[in-house]
Design an enzyme around this catalytic site. Structure first.
Site, PDB file in Angstrom:
ATOM      1  CB  SER A 174       5.798  -2.795   8.804  1.00  0.00           C
ATOM      2  OG  SER A 174       5.786  -3.356   7.512  1.00  0.00           O
ATOM      3  CB  THR A 189       2.847   2.578  10.622  1.00  0.00           C
ATOM      4  OG1 THR A 189       3.622   2.579   9.426  1.00  0.00           O
ATOM      5  CG2 THR A 189       2.580   4.003  11.074  1.00  0.00           C
ATOM      6  N   GLY A 190       2.588  -0.361  11.314  1.00  0.00           N
ATOM      7  CA  GLY A 190       2.530  -1.726  10.814  1.00  0.00           C
ATOM      8  C   GLY A 190       1.117  -2.075  10.412  1.00  0.00           C
TER       9      GLY A 190
END
Length: 252
Positions: A61, A200-201
């Protein structure tokens, strides 16, 4: 005089290694495998832990940073407040099961929202933008709606920061108003003594926290990649980054 210069150099290198040891201790104390890079805006100060320039990872993401710019530049949505109608399909993450805006889709990492626009953008245009942005390895894969999640797109820790520099400086080949819209929705921490623009991811074992931090007198770029082995590891993406800033005395 020569002795004094050598002494200063030795003291400087010793302090850097001491800082590296403290950062390493943070990761090991929490049983986390990862790497972090922090750079000042002028590139004169860099802190890093466990960086391998040959390693690159699925952006997950964090790709919503360039993807948001592409969606705006293509005119698929006008601003951060336009409503993205929910398709009515129940998904496992409750915040996704309702109408969204670009701002909420970004903050909640709403996969279906960005997949809807990915179909409209198409693989050809994605490759054009990836080349213009010089983003990662510039590869997608067979599925235009998933290439940043489990396709062929990869990016290194260092390249995350290189791209963030262009976002912060508004030096990307898109309209500046779109970059400013992105910045508005990237502002995730607005504290008294600092602000953080971030994303964030998470995909499989790849966990990310990337962005830039601004204090009263300095701007710092950061990218933290950690290995996710269980769901409870996810909190360490941000937590270890903030703790590293404290170890470095960048924030209190």
């Amino acid at each position: 005089m020569k002795y004094l210069v050598l002494l200063v150099m030795w003291a400087f290198s010793t302090s850097i290694y001491a800082v590296d040891d403290e950062i390493e201790s943070l990761y090991k104390a929490n049983n986390i495998n990862g790497s972090i890079l922090i750079e000042s805006i002028d590139s004169k100060v860099k802190y890093q832990y466990n960086i391998n320039d040959k390693e690159s990872f699925i952006p997950a993401s964090t790709f919503k940073i360039p993807n948001t710019l592409i969606i705006l530049e293509e005119g698929l949505i006008k601003d951060q407040f336009e409503v993205i109608k929910w398709d009515g399909k129940e998904r496992e993450y409750a915040p996704w099961n309702k109408d969204q805006t670009l701002k909420s889709a970004f903050q909640y990492s709403c996969v279906w929202c960005y997949q809807r626009y990915a179909k409209l953008i198409g693989d050809g245009k994605y490759h054009t933008y990836l080349r213009k942005f010089n983003y990662g390895n510039i590869l997608t894969g067979d599925d235009v709606t998933r290439f940043w999640l489990d396709g062929e797109l990869r990016i290194s820790v260092k390249d995350q920061i290189n791209f963030l520099r262009k976002v912060q400086a508004e030096e990307l080949p898109v309209q500046k108003e779109h970059i400013r819209t992105l910045k508005n929705i990237m502002l995730t921490d607005n504290q008294k003594h600092y602000k953080i623009w971030s994303k964030t991811g998470w995909s499989g074992k790849d966990g990310w926290y990337v962005g830039y931090l601004v204090t009263s007198n300095k701007t710092w770029f950061f990218a933290n990649h950690i290995e996710i082995n269980k769901k409870s590891d996810l909190g360490f993406r941000k937590e270890l980054t903030i703790e590293t800033f404290r170890v470095l005395d960048i924030i209190q």
